[in-house]
Design an enzyme around this catalytic site. Sequence first.
Site, PDB file in Angstrom:
ATOM      1  N   GLY A  27       0.822  -1.202   0.000  1.00  0.00           N
ATOM      2  CA  GLY A  27       0.000   0.000   0.000  1.00  0.00           C
ATOM      3  C   GLY A  27       0.851   1.244   0.000  1.00  0.00           C
ATOM      4  N   THR A  29       1.539   3.537  -2.531  1.00  0.00           N
ATOM      5  CA  THR A  29       1.443   4.481  -3.644  1.00  0.00           C
ATOM      6  C   THR A  29       1.074   5.899  -3.240  1.00  0.00           C
ATOM      7  OG1 THR A  29      -0.858   3.829  -4.056  1.00  0.00           O
ATOM      8  CG2 THR A  29       0.859   2.688  -5.320  1.00  0.00           C
ATOM      9  N   TYR A 164     -14.367  -2.239   9.427  1.00  0.00           N
ATOM     10  CA  TYR A 164     -12.991  -1.748   9.379  1.00  0.00           C
ATOM     11  C   TYR A 164     -12.315  -1.870  10.745  1.00  0.00           C
ATOM     12  CZ  TYR A 164      -9.128   1.604   8.939  1.00  0.00           C
ATOM     13  OH  TYR A 164      -7.900   2.212   8.951  1.00  0.00           O
TER      14      TYR A 164
END
Length: 265
Positions: A27, A29, A164
């Site tokens: 992750g 980017t 989440y």
Amino acid sequence: MATDQNNQHSSAIDPKTLAGRRAVVTGGTLGMGRAIVQALTDRGAEVMYTGRSDRRLAEAQAALDTPLAHPVRSDATDAGAITALRDQVADRLGGIDYLFVNQGIAEFQTLEEVTEESWDRIFDVNAKGAFFTVQRLAPLMAEGGSIVFTTVSNDQIFPGLSAYSGAKEAVAAFAKVLAAELLPRRIRVNAIALGFILTPTMGVAELTDEQRAEFIEQGNAFTPMGRGGTVEEVAAAALYLAVEATFTTGVELPVDGGFGQGLGA
């Protein structure tokens, strides 16, 4: 051992003390992940970082602007892609000193709105993907290496983030178990528990500009320090656990401006 610890500790002074070190950031980017990649390469480490979007990978590589960073298209929900990532890491880096498991998605959904599909999607990325990324890459880790997970400060909660929050709590739980399992190889496993952090997406899928502004206002109000954290502050905490905290394992370090610490009104 003492010499290695002293060298690692000096990274706060010498900007190139990580030269020769190898890292993987999932992750990576944008937002926190990219900040971690930037902090590592600024200190001389060679880094492979992942993302699911070719466009975002290209944008990140242009922004990082260093031959030490290597983008890899990989999907944390795809077991085959995680295995392919392991093979690519082995081919390019040979091994890993630091692994930052940072991928994650969140969706605001109330009890009535959560579906099996959305629940599975959130758990697949945040929990299942995180676990199997470590399972595949752990054999490549050097003795004395370090793993850092990204979790969330759950002592204070936002309604609508049940899936989440549950997935990130799962990560916190198995991070402690993995810390125990990897002790014989002197691999330390820790986590950074984040509060309200200012990122391009705020960690929430398909957030409108209006929702983002409201989210920021609420986050500032709930954070005792009165502001959101920066991605650079997150990266500094992540690198501290990975590189300098050589006598620390199995902990979840709050990076939350006092959010989960019971400070303030």
